[in-house]
Design a protein around this motif. Structure first.
Motif, PDB file in Angstrom:
ATOM      1  N   GLN A   1       0.849  -1.179   0.000  1.00 51.86           N
ATOM      2  CA  GLN A   1       0.000   0.000   0.000  1.00 51.86           C
ATOM      3  C   GLN A   1       0.895   1.243   0.000  1.00 51.86           C
ATOM      4  O   GLN A   1       1.767   1.393   0.861  1.00 51.86           O
ATOM      5  CB  GLN A   1      -0.903   0.009   1.234  1.00 51.86           C
ATOM      6  N   PRO A   2       0.725   2.151  -0.976  1.00 52.77           N
ATOM      7  CA  PRO A   2       1.591   3.338  -1.024  1.00 52.77           C
ATOM      8  C   PRO A   2       1.482   4.172   0.250  1.00 52.77           C
ATOM      9  O   PRO A   2       0.406   4.332   0.825  1.00 52.77           O
ATOM     10  CB  PRO A   2       1.065   4.096  -2.240  1.00 52.77           C
ATOM     11  N   ARG A   3       2.589   4.700   0.657  1.00 51.77           N
ATOM     12  CA  ARG A   3       2.619   5.616   1.793  1.00 51.77           C
ATOM     13  C   ARG A   3       2.198   7.009   1.330  1.00 51.77           C
ATOM     14  O   ARG A   3       2.512   7.416   0.216  1.00 51.77           O
ATOM     15  CB  ARG A   3       4.005   5.662   2.418  1.00 51.77           C
ATOM     16  N   VAL A   4       1.522   7.725   2.198  1.00 58.83           N
ATOM     17  CA  VAL A   4       1.011   9.051   1.858  1.00 58.83           C
ATOM     18  C   VAL A   4       1.544  10.064   2.858  1.00 58.83           C
ATOM     19  O   VAL A   4       1.897   9.718   3.996  1.00 58.83           O
ATOM     20  CB  VAL A   4      -0.533   9.071   1.842  1.00 58.83           C
TER      21      VAL A   4
ATOM     22  N   ILE B   1      -3.570   3.719  -7.076  1.00 64.77           N
ATOM     23  CA  ILE B   1      -2.213   3.537  -7.604  1.00 64.77           C
ATOM     24  C   ILE B   1      -1.737   2.104  -7.368  1.00 64.77           C
ATOM     25  O   ILE B   1      -1.094   1.492  -8.235  1.00 64.77           O
ATOM     26  CB  ILE B   1      -1.262   4.561  -6.963  1.00 64.77           C
ATOM     27  N   ARG B   2      -2.049   1.550  -6.213  1.00 58.85           N
ATOM     28  CA  ARG B   2      -1.665   0.161  -5.939  1.00 58.85           C
ATOM     29  C   ARG B   2      -2.327  -0.791  -6.930  1.00 58.85           C
ATOM     30  O   ARG B   2      -1.670  -1.709  -7.451  1.00 58.85           O
ATOM     31  CB  ARG B   2      -2.068  -0.203  -4.517  1.00 58.85           C
TER      32      ARG B   2
ATOM     33  N   THR C   1       5.826   5.642  -2.446  1.00 59.10           N
ATOM     34  CA  THR C   1       5.534   6.742  -1.530  1.00 59.10           C
ATOM     35  C   THR C   1       5.057   7.934  -2.343  1.00 59.10           C
ATOM     36  O   THR C   1       5.772   8.404  -3.241  1.00 59.10           O
ATOM     37  CB  THR C   1       6.778   7.133  -0.712  1.00 59.10           C
ATOM     38  N   ILE C   2       3.834   8.402  -2.055  1.00 59.53           N
ATOM     39  CA  ILE C   2       3.271   9.549  -2.776  1.00 59.53           C
ATOM     40  C   ILE C   2       3.753  10.808  -2.070  1.00 59.53           C
ATOM     41  O   ILE C   2       3.273  11.161  -0.986  1.00 59.53           O
ATOM     42  CB  ILE C   2       1.727   9.485  -2.795  1.00 59.53           C
TER      43      ILE C   2
ATOM     44  N   ILE D   1       6.118  10.467  -7.221  1.00 52.94           N
ATOM     45  CA  ILE D   1       6.094   9.209  -6.472  1.00 52.94           C
ATOM     46  C   ILE D   1       7.502   8.637  -6.453  1.00 52.94           C
ATOM     47  O   ILE D   1       8.156   8.531  -7.493  1.00 52.94           O
ATOM     48  CB  ILE D   1       5.117   8.195  -7.095  1.00 52.94           C
ATOM     49  N   THR D   2       7.964   8.270  -5.281  1.00 54.38           N
ATOM     50  CA  THR D   2       9.232   7.558  -5.143  1.00 54.38           C
ATOM     51  C   THR D   2       8.944   6.095  -4.828  1.00 54.38           C
ATOM     52  O   THR D   2       7.907   5.762  -4.247  1.00 54.38           O
ATOM     53  CB  THR D   2      10.092   8.162  -4.025  1.00 54.38           C
ATOM     54  N   LEU D   3       9.851   5.233  -5.220  1.00 51.18           N
ATOM     55  CA  LEU D   3       9.628   3.801  -4.971  1.00 51.18           C
ATOM     56  C   LEU D   3      10.899   3.171  -4.453  1.00 51.18           C
ATOM     57  O   LEU D   3      12.019   3.620  -4.737  1.00 51.18           O
ATOM     58  CB  LEU D   3       9.128   3.086  -6.218  1.00 51.18           C
ATOM     59  N   ARG D   4      10.700   2.125  -3.697  1.00 50.41           N
ATOM     60  CA  ARG D   4      11.782   1.250  -3.250  1.00 50.41           C
ATOM     61  C   ARG D   4      11.380  -0.174  -3.590  1.00 50.41           C
ATOM     62  O   ARG D   4      10.292  -0.612  -3.227  1.00 50.41           O
ATOM     63  CB  ARG D   4      12.004   1.362  -1.737  1.00 50.41           C
TER      64      ARG D   4
END
Length: 556
Positions: free
Chosen positions: A245-248, A269-270, A327-328, A356-359
């Motif tokens: 689940q993306p972080r906000v 987005i997920r 992460t939004i 949006i950043t991603l790991r």
């Protein structure tokens, strides 16, 4: 008409007649050429289907043999069954029978099960195994006696012998007298005694060995059991991935004239990222969102209302290899308002975008496999005093689609670069399909050379790349794409699948579109001259940046 005899019976009859005639001295008639020759039935080879059925796994019934040892026939049977289950499903699954061994009562309905092939005992074992054991057959059972305990008592005693000597002596004197009337008698006695004792014994020894044995019997059982095993679908080297689940960073986002809840944006987005990765067919996307629905199905299987063999589906959920954590950081398209100094009107404008950043993490080690950020800017509106309506949800959907598509493309191409898997002249087949590629897109392609390694660490740096050609996408299917090499086909000798990979997309109108525009311009002199600028205008229009949304207010 008589039916002719063919096959092995006909051949045997001919041989018997030949031997009989030869024994009687008669000529053996030559075989009739017109007689039908026996022909063995040849079954035509069954060709595999061009496209196989989809594989979602299945429960299979496997038969195995094993031996078990126990103090009773029942325990020996359970040991053999546990060994069979371990052969098929592994030791961890076989350990589920430990509770069966500890809690199984060998009496069924108040009566001892008797022999291990008793129907009641077998049904009890199958039910208690929770579908692991579908049935078994006892092949042999033997009772074996063995020494359980052996005690040996050993006594050893000895001495050096002994001698004993003793002596004694005694002296005494006695006298007596008696008188009767005038008569009288006197007597006296004296004695002396001597005694002696001399005893001797030489050395002696004593040995004693006493052995006590306690015997115990045990049972050895050999059986053949049918075990249920779930065959998982073929993974085909695809890594398993979970989209978290993306972080906000906020509870809601201002988009247009309204606000959108951050949870709604994160959920959308997920879902889009999961769809994008699943459509590439390069990953096994695991669901972590609908856990309640999956648990309800597991509870239904455990309820006993399904077939016994289907209980082998329990405990088959996959563990992930990768975790994608977005992460939004920014998601907005707010309205800016400013009051005019010379009038009571307000000037409004809209601008914004998303980031949006991603790991991408290795789930087992925590290693960061990929880290990146993605920005998407929405076209700003010019200041205006005119009323306008901005579709906030529509703008949000556009931004989510763009960001999700770019993230999905980066993840897939970063791990699985799109490569050429087949080459026929200037026609190519690419290893990627779905929504990752679009018809008409053009990509720069490179030919891979020798492997490069870091001289300090020895780590592979990839392969040497040489720009070779431009590939245009002509057709896209679910898993592959078909394209054409524009211009000269590179000379590569014998082609090896994967030797050519796609790199960045080329902006602008494909050459085929320009050619079509040239042909559509006509063949006349003046028309040809006028049409000569059409491809240039198409290329310029494609390369030019998008115009801003609405024009500025002329009164501003």
């Amino acid at each position: 008409m008589r039916q002719l005899m063919t096959g092995p019976s006909h051949s045997l009859l001919v041989v018997c007649m030949t031997l009989f005639l030869a024994a009687c001295g008669q000529d053996v008639p030559a075989p009739d050429a017109s007689a039908p020759t026996p022909v063995a039935d040849v079954q035509p080879a069954v060709e595999p289907p061009m496209r196989g059925a989809p594989d979602f796994g299945a429960v299979e019934r496997l038969s195995r043999e094993a031996e078990g040892v126990g103090s009773t026939p029942e325990l020996a049977t359970l040991a053999a069954l546990q060994s069979v289950v371990a052969q098929v499903n592994g030791v961890q699954v076989a350990s589920r029978l430990d509770s069966l061994r500890a809690g199984l009562d060998v009496s069924v309905d108040g009566r001892h099960a008797g022999t291990i092939d008793a129907q009641a005992f077998q049904q009890h074992v199958m039910s208690a195994s929770q579908g692991l054991v579908l049935g078994y057959e006892v092949l042999s059972q033997d009772e074996i006696d063995k020494v359980d305990e052996e005690t040996v008592s050993r006594v050893r005693a000895s001495d050096e012998g002994y001698s004993y000597a003793a002596s004694a002596s005694a002296d005494g004197r006695a006298s007596a007298s008696a008188r009767a009337g005038n008569a009288r008698a006197d007597t006296s006695m004296r004695y002396s005694e001597d005694a002696s004792l001399d005893v001797k014994r030489g050395a002696s020894s004593y040995d004693s060995d006493v052995t006590q044995r306690r015997m115990r019997s045990y049972w050895k059982v050999r059986l053949r059991a049918d075990i249920a095993q779930f065959r998982a679908p073929e993974e085909g080297g695809r890594p398993k991935i979970v989209v978290a689940q993306p972080r906000v960073m906020a509870s809601s986002y201002a988009v247009g004239d309204s606000r959108v809840a951050s949870e709604e944006v994160a959920r959308a987005i997920r879902g889009r990222l999961s769809d994008t990765l699943a459509q590439t067919k390069r990953f096994i996307v695991l669901d972590r969102e609908f856990g309640d629905e999956m648990q309800a199905e597991i509870d239904h299987i455990n309820s006993g209302d399904v077939r016994q063999i289907d209980t082998a589906r329990l405990g088959q959920q996959l563990a992930t290899d990768l975790i994608l954590i977005p992460t939004i950081e920014r998601f907005e398209y707010p309205r800016a308002t400013r009051q005019l100094r010379m009038s009571d009107r307000q000037v409004t404008s809209y601008s914004g975008g998303g980031r949006i950043t991603l790991r991408l993490l290795n789930a087992a080690t925590g290693e960061v496999v990929m880290s990146d950020s993605f920005d998407h800017a929405l076209a700003s509106t010019g200041p205006s005093t005119l009323p306008r309506v901005v579709d906030g949800k529509g703008m949000a959907a556009t931004m989510m689609d763009a960001l999700s598509g770019r993230i999905g493309t980066a993840v897939v191409t970063g791990i699985f670069p799109v490569s050429v898997v087949a080459l026929d002249g200037d026609q190519v087949v690419l290893s990627q399909g779905g929504d990752m590629l679009q018809t008409g897109q053009r990509y720069e392609a490179v030919a891979l050379g020798d492997e490069l390694r870091d001289p300090q660490t020895g780590r592979s740096l990839g392969r040497m790349e040489r720009s070779c050609c431009v590939i245009r996408i002509d057709r896209v299917s679910s898993q592959t794409s078909y394209g054409t090499i524009e211009g000269e086909v590179p000379a590569m000798g014998r082609f090896k699948p994967g030797a050519i990979e796609l790199r960045q997309a080329i902006a602008g109108v494909p050459a085929s579109a320009a050619a079509n525009a040239d042909r559509a311009s006509g063949s006349g002199g003046g028309a040809k001259e006028a049409g000569a600028s059409t491809p240039a205008r198409l290329r310029a229009a494609a390369a030019a940046p998008a115009a801003p949304a609405p024009a500025e207010d002329p009164d501003w």
